[in-house]
Write a protein that holds these residues in place. Structure first.
Motif, PDB file in Angstrom:
ATOM      1  N   ASP A   1     -17.588  99.787 -23.826  1.00 21.64           N
ATOM      2  CA  ASP A   1     -18.246  98.563 -23.387  1.00 21.64           C
ATOM      3  C   ASP A   1     -17.183  97.567 -22.943  1.00 21.64           C
ATOM      4  OD1 ASP A   1     -20.189  96.658 -22.937  1.00 21.64           O
ATOM      5  OD2 ASP A   1     -20.200  95.970 -25.016  1.00 21.64           O
ATOM      6  N   HIS A   2     -16.962  97.480 -21.647  1.00 24.14           N
ATOM      7  CA  HIS A   2     -15.994  96.538 -21.093  1.00 24.14           C
ATOM      8  C   HIS A   2     -16.564  95.990 -19.787  1.00 24.14           C
ATOM      9  CE1 HIS A   2     -14.956 100.503 -19.398  1.00 24.14           C
ATOM     10  NE2 HIS A   2     -14.673  99.821 -18.297  1.00 24.14           N
ATOM     11  N   LYS A   3     -15.995  94.927 -19.311  1.00 28.88           N
ATOM     12  CA  LYS A   3     -16.440  94.294 -18.075  1.00 28.88           C
ATOM     13  C   LYS A   3     -16.075  95.190 -16.897  1.00 28.88           C
ATOM     14  CE  LYS A   3     -16.302  89.856 -15.741  1.00 28.88           C
ATOM     15  NZ  LYS A   3     -15.744  88.495 -15.801  1.00 28.88           N
ATOM     16  N   ARG A   4     -17.040  95.456 -16.029  1.00 33.71           N
ATOM     17  CA  ARG A   4     -16.831  96.288 -14.847  1.00 33.71           C
ATOM     18  C   ARG A   4     -17.123  95.454 -13.606  1.00 33.71           C
ATOM     19  NH1 ARG A   4     -18.603  99.725 -18.891  1.00 33.71           N
ATOM     20  NH2 ARG A   4     -17.627 101.780 -18.927  1.00 33.71           N
ATOM     21  N   LEU A   5     -16.085  95.251 -12.796  1.00 30.17           N
ATOM     22  CA  LEU A   5     -16.250  94.471 -11.575  1.00 30.17           C
ATOM     23  C   LEU A   5     -16.273  95.401 -10.368  1.00 30.17           C
ATOM     24  CD1 LEU A   5     -14.358  92.602 -13.618  1.00 30.17           C
ATOM     25  CD2 LEU A   5     -14.561  91.070 -11.679  1.00 30.17           C
ATOM     26  N   THR A   6     -17.195  95.171  -9.452  1.00 27.96           N
ATOM     27  CA  THR A   6     -17.266  95.946  -8.223  1.00 27.96           C
ATOM     28  C   THR A   6     -16.158  95.504  -7.275  1.00 27.96           C
ATOM     29  OG1 THR A   6     -18.687  94.345  -7.135  1.00 27.96           O
ATOM     30  CG2 THR A   6     -19.786  96.109  -8.419  1.00 27.96           C
ATOM     31  N   ARG A   7     -16.040  96.180  -6.166  1.00 31.25           N
ATOM     32  CA  ARG A   7     -15.065  95.815  -5.132  1.00 31.25           C
ATOM     33  C   ARG A   7     -15.269  94.365  -4.720  1.00 31.25           C
ATOM     34  NH1 ARG A   7     -15.270  95.470   0.378  1.00 31.25           N
ATOM     35  NH2 ARG A   7     -13.366  95.999   1.493  1.00 31.25           N
ATOM     36  N   GLU A   8     -16.501  94.025  -4.416  1.00 33.47           N
ATOM     37  CA  GLU A   8     -16.829  92.662  -3.975  1.00 33.47           C
ATOM     38  C   GLU A   8     -16.473  91.629  -5.046  1.00 33.47           C
ATOM     39  OE1 GLU A   8     -20.953  90.379  -3.160  1.00 33.47           O
ATOM     40  OE2 GLU A   8     -20.650  92.204  -1.961  1.00 33.47           O
ATOM     41  N   GLU A   9     -16.802  91.897  -6.283  1.00 33.36           N
ATOM     42  CA  GLU A   9     -16.485  90.972  -7.378  1.00 33.36           C
ATOM     43  C   GLU A   9     -14.975  90.853  -7.606  1.00 33.36           C
ATOM     44  OE1 GLU A   9     -20.453  91.583 -10.156  1.00 33.36           O
ATOM     45  OE2 GLU A   9     -18.854  93.098 -10.206  1.00 33.36           O
ATOM     46  N   THR A  10     -14.253  91.967  -7.447  1.00 33.05           N
ATOM     47  CA  THR A  10     -12.800  91.947  -7.620  1.00 33.05           C
ATOM     48  C   THR A  10     -12.147  91.092  -6.548  1.00 33.05           C
ATOM     49  OG1 THR A  10     -12.855  94.157  -8.622  1.00 33.05           O
ATOM     50  CG2 THR A  10     -10.729  93.377  -7.820  1.00 33.05           C
ATOM     51  N   TYR A  11     -12.544  91.285  -5.284  1.00 34.72           N
ATOM     52  CA  TYR A  11     -11.986  90.467  -4.207  1.00 34.72           C
ATOM     53  C   TYR A  11     -12.318  88.994  -4.401  1.00 34.72           C
ATOM     54  CZ  TYR A  11     -10.301  94.288  -1.313  1.00 34.72           C
ATOM     55  OH  TYR A  11      -9.600  95.360  -0.839  1.00 34.72           O
ATOM     56  N   ALA A  12     -13.535  88.704  -4.817  1.00 34.38           N
ATOM     57  CA  ALA A  12     -13.924  87.311  -5.043  1.00 34.38           C
ATOM     58  C   ALA A  12     -13.053  86.666  -6.115  1.00 34.38           C
ATOM     59  CB  ALA A  12     -15.395  87.240  -5.432  1.00 34.38           C
ATOM     60  N   LEU A  13     -12.660  87.443  -7.110  1.00 31.93           N
ATOM     61  CA  LEU A  13     -11.844  86.937  -8.209  1.00 31.93           C
ATOM     62  C   LEU A  13     -10.385  86.737  -7.803  1.00 31.93           C
ATOM     63  CD1 LEU A  13     -11.799  86.268 -11.261  1.00 31.93           C
ATOM     64  CD2 LEU A  13     -11.296  88.683 -11.666  1.00 31.93           C
ATOM     65  N   PHE A  14      -9.813  87.697  -7.082  1.00 29.54           N
ATOM     66  CA  PHE A  14      -8.376  87.682  -6.813  1.00 29.54           C
ATOM     67  C   PHE A  14      -7.966  87.307  -5.392  1.00 29.54           C
ATOM     68  CE2 PHE A  14      -8.604  90.654 -10.438  1.00 29.54           C
ATOM     69  CZ  PHE A  14      -7.817  89.926 -11.313  1.00 29.54           C
ATOM     70  N   ALA A  15      -8.733  87.720  -4.410  1.00 27.00           N
ATOM     71  CA  ALA A  15      -8.287  87.534  -3.024  1.00 27.00           C
ATOM     72  C   ALA A  15      -9.456  87.315  -2.064  1.00 27.00           C
ATOM     73  CB  ALA A  15      -7.483  88.736  -2.589  1.00 27.00           C
ATOM     74  N   PRO A  16     -10.164  86.227  -2.228  1.00 28.11           N
ATOM     75  CA  PRO A  16     -11.284  85.995  -1.319  1.00 28.11           C
ATOM     76  C   PRO A  16     -10.791  85.987   0.136  1.00 28.11           C
ATOM     77  CG  PRO A  16     -10.862  84.074  -2.712  1.00 28.11           C
ATOM     78  CD  PRO A  16      -9.926  85.140  -3.137  1.00 28.11           C
ATOM     79  N   GLY A  17     -11.504  86.723   0.977  1.00 29.85           N
ATOM     80  CA  GLY A  17     -11.162  86.759   2.390  1.00 29.85           C
ATOM     81  C   GLY A  17     -10.086  87.764   2.757  1.00 29.85           C
ATOM     82  N   GLU A  18      -9.592  88.550   1.803  1.00 29.84           N
ATOM     83  CA  GLU A  18      -8.500  89.485   2.076  1.00 29.84           C
ATOM     84  C   GLU A  18      -8.981  90.830   2.622  1.00 29.84           C
ATOM     85  OE1 GLU A  18      -5.098  89.383   2.055  1.00 29.84           O
ATOM     86  OE2 GLU A  18      -5.311  87.248   1.749  1.00 29.84           O
ATOM     87  N   GLY A  19     -10.251  91.173   2.500  1.00 32.44           N
ATOM     88  CA  GLY A  19     -10.721  92.452   3.003  1.00 32.44           C
ATOM     89  C   GLY A  19     -10.093  93.615   2.270  1.00 32.44           C
ATOM     90  N   GLU A  20      -9.653  94.624   3.009  1.00 36.00           N
ATOM     91  CA  GLU A  20      -9.122  95.852   2.427  1.00 36.00           C
ATOM     92  C   GLU A  20      -7.693  95.732   1.923  1.00 36.00           C
ATOM     93  OE1 GLU A  20     -10.537  98.872   1.789  1.00 36.00           O
ATOM     94  OE2 GLU A  20     -12.393  97.897   2.316  1.00 36.00           O
ATOM     95  N   ALA A  21      -6.923  94.749   2.399  1.00 37.68           N
ATOM     96  CA  ALA A  21      -5.511  94.652   2.032  1.00 37.68           C
ATOM     97  C   ALA A  21      -5.335  94.355   0.559  1.00 37.68           C
ATOM     98  CB  ALA A  21      -4.812  93.581   2.861  1.00 37.68           C
ATOM     99  N   GLN A  22      -4.555  95.184  -0.125  1.00 36.61           N
ATOM    100  CA  GLN A  22      -4.288  94.990  -1.538  1.00 36.61           C
ATOM    101  C   GLN A  22      -2.826  95.039  -1.774  1.00 36.61           C
ATOM    102  OE1 GLN A  22      -6.849  97.530  -3.957  1.00 36.61           O
ATOM    103  NE2 GLN A  22      -7.882  97.981  -2.068  1.00 36.61           N
TER     104      GLN A  22
END
Length: 142
Positions: free
Chosen positions: A121-142
């Protein structure tokens, strides 16, 4: 507070840091992490000011905002870092028993390969949620 000592596979890179008595682990399933590690990349949360690293480290700028580091001798993954603040998220595999940590968060959970998944039982963030948290507007670039 817990004092952690770790190393890469060949022992050429030594790592020390301090962490909470119950360290937190985070896993990332993004394409870059999986290509770099052949699976999810799991990090252990440590006090950024306590990190000390000795040995042959090679840093690779993997995107505009991130870098990855590995042992120049054996290739072991050492950390994922953010360029804007210099933070380093150390590989849990550097430390015995993943520093005794507990998985608390998983990024890009919707991109986790069918062949494996993290239990518990841990927090699971989707791709969209992860980008919103760390890099809004970054698209595919990581």
């Amino acid at each position: 507070m817990q004092y952690l000592e770790g190393q890469c596979l060949c022992g050429a890179v030594k790592v020390t840091a301090t962490a909470a008595d119950e360290p937190k682990l985070r896993a990332c399933n993004c394409v870059m992490c999986r290509r770099h590690n052949s699976a999810a990349f799991v990090t252990v949360e440590v006090d950024q000011d306590s990190i000390k690293i000795e040995g042959p480290v090679k840093v690779f700028r993997s995107s505009e905002w991130a870098q990855r580091a590995f042992c120049e001798t054996c290739g072991s993954t050492l950390w994922y870092g953010l360029v804007h603040d210099g933070s380093r998220h150390l590989a849990a595999g550097l430390f015995d028993n993943a520093a005794g940590g507990t998985l608390v968060e998983e990024y890009f959970s919707d991109q986790c390969p069918q062949g494996y998944a993290f239990a518990g039982d841990h927090k699971r963030l989707t791709r969209e949620e992860t980008y919103a948290l760390f890099a809004p507007g970054e698209g595919e670039a990581q």
